[in-house]
Design an enzyme around this catalytic site. Sequence first.
Site, PDB file in Angstrom:
ATOM      1  N   GLY A  19     -10.419  -4.533   9.701  1.00 40.63           N
ATOM      2  CA  GLY A  19     -11.174  -4.640   8.444  1.00 40.63           C
ATOM      3  C   GLY A  19     -10.710  -3.502   7.565  1.00 40.63           C
ATOM      4  N   ASN A  37      -9.406  -0.039   8.988  1.00 45.61           N
ATOM      5  CA  ASN A  37      -7.958   0.144   9.150  1.00 45.61           C
ATOM      6  C   ASN A  37      -7.523   1.491   8.571  1.00 45.61           C
ATOM      7  OD1 ASN A  37      -8.104  -2.519  10.025  1.00 45.61           O
ATOM      8  ND2 ASN A  37      -7.304  -3.380   8.107  1.00 45.61           N
ATOM      9  N   TYR A  83     -12.516 -12.744  10.758  1.00 42.06           N
ATOM     10  CA  TYR A  83     -11.480 -13.318   9.892  1.00 42.06           C
ATOM     11  C   TYR A  83     -10.279 -13.737  10.719  1.00 42.06           C
ATOM     12  CZ  TYR A  83      -8.488  -9.062   9.718  1.00 42.06           C
ATOM     13  OH  TYR A  83      -7.668  -8.010  10.002  1.00 42.06           O
ATOM     14  N   TYR A 103     -12.362 -16.538   6.334  1.00 41.77           N
ATOM     15  CA  TYR A 103     -13.476 -15.634   6.654  1.00 41.77           C
ATOM     16  C   TYR A 103     -14.684 -16.365   7.203  1.00 41.77           C
ATOM     17  CZ  TYR A 103     -11.255 -12.166   3.521  1.00 41.77           C
ATOM     18  OH  TYR A 103     -10.411 -11.273   2.916  1.00 41.77           O
ATOM     19  N   LYS A 160       0.251   0.933  -5.724  1.00 36.45           N
ATOM     20  CA  LYS A 160       1.200   0.386  -4.739  1.00 36.45           C
ATOM     21  C   LYS A 160       1.786  -0.912  -5.295  1.00 36.45           C
ATOM     22  CE  LYS A 160      -2.518   0.755  -2.425  1.00 36.45           C
ATOM     23  NZ  LYS A 160      -3.623   0.448  -1.482  1.00 36.45           N
ATOM     24  N   GLY A 173       4.106  -3.236  -3.382  1.00 36.92           N
ATOM     25  CA  GLY A 173       4.842  -3.909  -2.319  1.00 36.92           C
ATOM     26  C   GLY A 173       6.176  -3.244  -2.006  1.00 36.92           C
ATOM     27  N   ALA A 174       7.248  -4.061  -1.947  1.00 42.11           N
ATOM     28  CA  ALA A 174       8.573  -3.555  -1.569  1.00 42.11           C
ATOM     29  C   ALA A 174       9.188  -2.661  -2.640  1.00 42.11           C
ATOM     30  CB  ALA A 174       9.505  -4.734  -1.288  1.00 42.11           C
ATOM     31  N   ALA A 189      -0.935  -3.630   5.199  1.00 50.33           N
ATOM     32  CA  ALA A 189       0.098  -2.786   4.557  1.00 50.33           C
ATOM     33  C   ALA A 189      -0.577  -1.740   3.668  1.00 50.33           C
ATOM     34  CB  ALA A 189       1.051  -3.644   3.732  1.00 50.33           C
ATOM     35  N   ASP A 195      -3.763  -0.790   3.599  1.00 46.80           N
ATOM     36  CA  ASP A 195      -4.721   0.078   4.306  1.00 46.80           C
ATOM     37  C   ASP A 195      -3.995   1.176   5.084  1.00 46.80           C
ATOM     38  OD1 ASP A 195      -6.466  -1.882   3.430  1.00 46.80           O
ATOM     39  OD2 ASP A 195      -6.438  -2.940   5.347  1.00 46.80           O
TER      40      ASP A 195
HETATM   41  N1  LIG Z   1       8.090  -5.938   1.813  1.00 47.73           N
HETATM   42  C1  LIG Z   1       7.824  -4.635   1.908  1.00 47.73           C
HETATM   43  N2  LIG Z   1       8.815  -3.768   2.230  1.00 47.73           N
HETATM   44  C2  LIG Z   1       8.592  -2.439   2.351  1.00 47.73           C
HETATM   45  N3  LIG Z   1       7.369  -1.879   2.167  1.00 47.73           N
HETATM   46  C3  LIG Z   1       6.342  -2.688   1.845  1.00 47.73           C
HETATM   47  C4  LIG Z   1       6.504  -4.109   1.695  1.00 47.73           C
HETATM   48  N4  LIG Z   1       5.298  -4.642   1.394  1.00 47.73           N
HETATM   49  C5  LIG Z   1       4.423  -3.612   1.352  1.00 47.73           C
HETATM   50  N5  LIG Z   1       5.051  -2.434   1.610  1.00 47.73           N
HETATM   51  C6  LIG Z   1       4.444  -1.094   1.687  1.00 47.73           C
HETATM   52  O1  LIG Z   1       3.042  -1.255   1.797  1.00 47.73           O
HETATM   53  C7  LIG Z   1       2.370  -0.667   0.671  1.00 47.73           C
HETATM   54  C8  LIG Z   1       1.207  -1.550   0.276  1.00 47.73           C
HETATM   55  O2  LIG Z   1       1.727  -2.775  -0.202  1.00 47.73           O
HETATM   56  P1  LIG Z   1       0.824  -3.812  -0.966  1.00 47.73           P
HETATM   57  O3  LIG Z   1       0.142  -3.149  -2.087  1.00 47.73           O
HETATM   58  O4  LIG Z   1       1.654  -5.004  -1.245  1.00 47.73           O
HETATM   59  O5  LIG Z   1      -0.217  -4.152   0.211  1.00 47.73           O
HETATM   60  P2  LIG Z   1      -1.556  -4.978   0.153  1.00 47.73           P
HETATM   61  O6  LIG Z   1      -1.280  -6.349  -0.283  1.00 47.73           O
HETATM   62  O7  LIG Z   1      -2.574  -4.185  -0.585  1.00 47.73           O
HETATM   63  O8  LIG Z   1      -1.938  -4.972   1.731  1.00 47.73           O
HETATM   64  P3  LIG Z   1      -3.352  -5.258   2.463  1.00 47.73           P
HETATM   65  O9  LIG Z   1      -3.120  -6.433   3.344  1.00 47.73           O
HETATM   66  O10 LIG Z   1      -3.624  -4.014   3.243  1.00 47.73           O
HETATM   67  O11 LIG Z   1      -4.354  -5.489   1.381  1.00 47.73           O
HETATM   68  C9  LIG Z   1       3.421  -0.526  -0.401  1.00 47.73           C
HETATM   69  O12 LIG Z   1       3.136   0.555  -1.263  1.00 47.73           O
HETATM   70  C10 LIG Z   1       4.689  -0.287   0.414  1.00 47.73           C
HETATM   71  O13 LIG Z   1       4.774   1.087   0.754  1.00 47.73           O
HETATM   72  O1  LIG Z   2     -10.001  -9.071   4.036  1.00 48.10           O
HETATM   73  C1  LIG Z   2     -10.809  -8.345   4.612  1.00 48.10           C
HETATM   74  O2  LIG Z   2     -12.006  -8.293   4.337  1.00 48.10           O
HETATM   75  C2  LIG Z   2     -10.323  -7.438   5.656  1.00 48.10           C
HETATM   76  O3  LIG Z   2     -10.768  -6.327   5.718  1.00 48.10           O
HETATM   77  C3  LIG Z   2      -9.277  -7.959   6.607  1.00 48.10           C
HETATM   78  C4  LIG Z   2      -7.966  -7.241   6.622  1.00 48.10           C
HETATM   79  O4  LIG Z   2      -7.918  -6.348   7.740  1.00 48.10           O
HETATM   80  C5  LIG Z   2      -7.679  -6.491   5.355  1.00 48.10           C
HETATM   81  O5  LIG Z   2      -7.913  -7.336   4.246  1.00 48.10           O
HETATM   82  C6  LIG Z   2      -6.249  -6.027   5.286  1.00 48.10           C
HETATM   83  O6  LIG Z   2      -6.131  -5.279   4.096  1.00 48.10           O
END
Ligand SMILES: Nc1ncnc2c1ncn2[C@@H]1O[C@H](COP(=O)(O)OP(=O)(O)OP(=O)(O)O)[C@@H](O)[C@H]1O
Ligand SMILES: O=C(O)C(=O)C[C@H](O)[C@H](O)CO
Length: 296
Positions: A18, A22, A77, A90, A214, A216-217, A245, A247
Amino acid sequence: MVELRQAEGGLLRKGFAGDTFNTAYYMRAFLPAAWPVDYFTAVGTDTISDELLAFIESTGVGTGFVRRVPERTPGLYMIHLKDGERSFSYWRSVSAARLLADDPAALRMAIDASDVILFSGITLAILSPGAVETLLSEIRRGRAAGKMVAFDPNIRPRLWDDADTMRRTISAGAAAATIVMPSFEDEATHFGDASIDATIARYGSLGVENLVVKDGAEGITLRFGGETVFVPSVAARNVLDTTGAGDSFNGAFLAKYLVSGDHCLAAEFAARVAATVIGHHGALLPPAEFQALMRG
Ligand SMILES: Nc1ncnc2c1ncn2[C@@H]1O[C@H](COP(=O)(O)OP(=O)(O)OP(=O)(O)O)[C@@H](O)[C@H]1O
Ligand SMILES: O=C(O)C(=O)C[C@H](O)[C@H](O)CO
């Protein structure tokens, strides 16, 4: 929450995760052992709640502030994967965690005992409007007393009744924080930000002092002390499951930032941790992987 993810032969593997937990998990992994990390939530009094608490304790995260609520159970979930990108189903409409702010005295005690507080848009999404107010007013008290308050908007539209309430409440959460850690893709989709600069300007206009955006990549844009810095992401060897990613990034970032006071160093470290996490299934990296990350 209980986490279900795909395993061999069409089976589902049960775990616990969660978003805020995390983050606590990764903070615990990367902070000095003498710095306690506690989780504040509510669970039931049933067997699965006992298992969940035992799991949290096994990770070294404290459960002394967790409230027990009879007749409720943890939310659940399931992770679905498409080319490594995750989506969730969920079962959490009557989870115990929805009552986490219903005992203001317990909430105040936990906040008073802490130097750093982390909460998220998911925390706000699962609470009643009255409980959101209770939580935010206690968090504002903490902030006024000089505590660091970290907030990840973690936008999950399905958890909200409507988009306006979602945007208004997330903005109120951010305004109560000293550091906000959004994912640009979510902010662009749900707040209509045309660029990362627009995300920074919008949260800046709410009085947020520090931002970690943040993307992503691509990389991370940090706004600290009025200065903007870009830190590239670390190339992931393979992208198996992006759950957690953001968290893991938050937990690793906060741990490194608290120890070093250096936000760029913290972002570089967190990018490495998140790139490793997405090469594994589920939100939580096995502890065996931590040593290699610490060594760099
Ligand atoms: N494809 C990728 N390659 C390398 N690093 C990545 C990639 N995707 C995510 N990351 C890393 O993870 C961090 C968080 O990415 P992102 O904001 O996309 O996650 P999120 O969708 O919030 O994840 P969560 O599932 O925890 O909500 C980025 O800042 C980066 O450092
Ligand atoms: O989506 C949620 O409520 C969660 O906390 C589950 C996952 O662990 C979380 O979204 C990952 O960021």
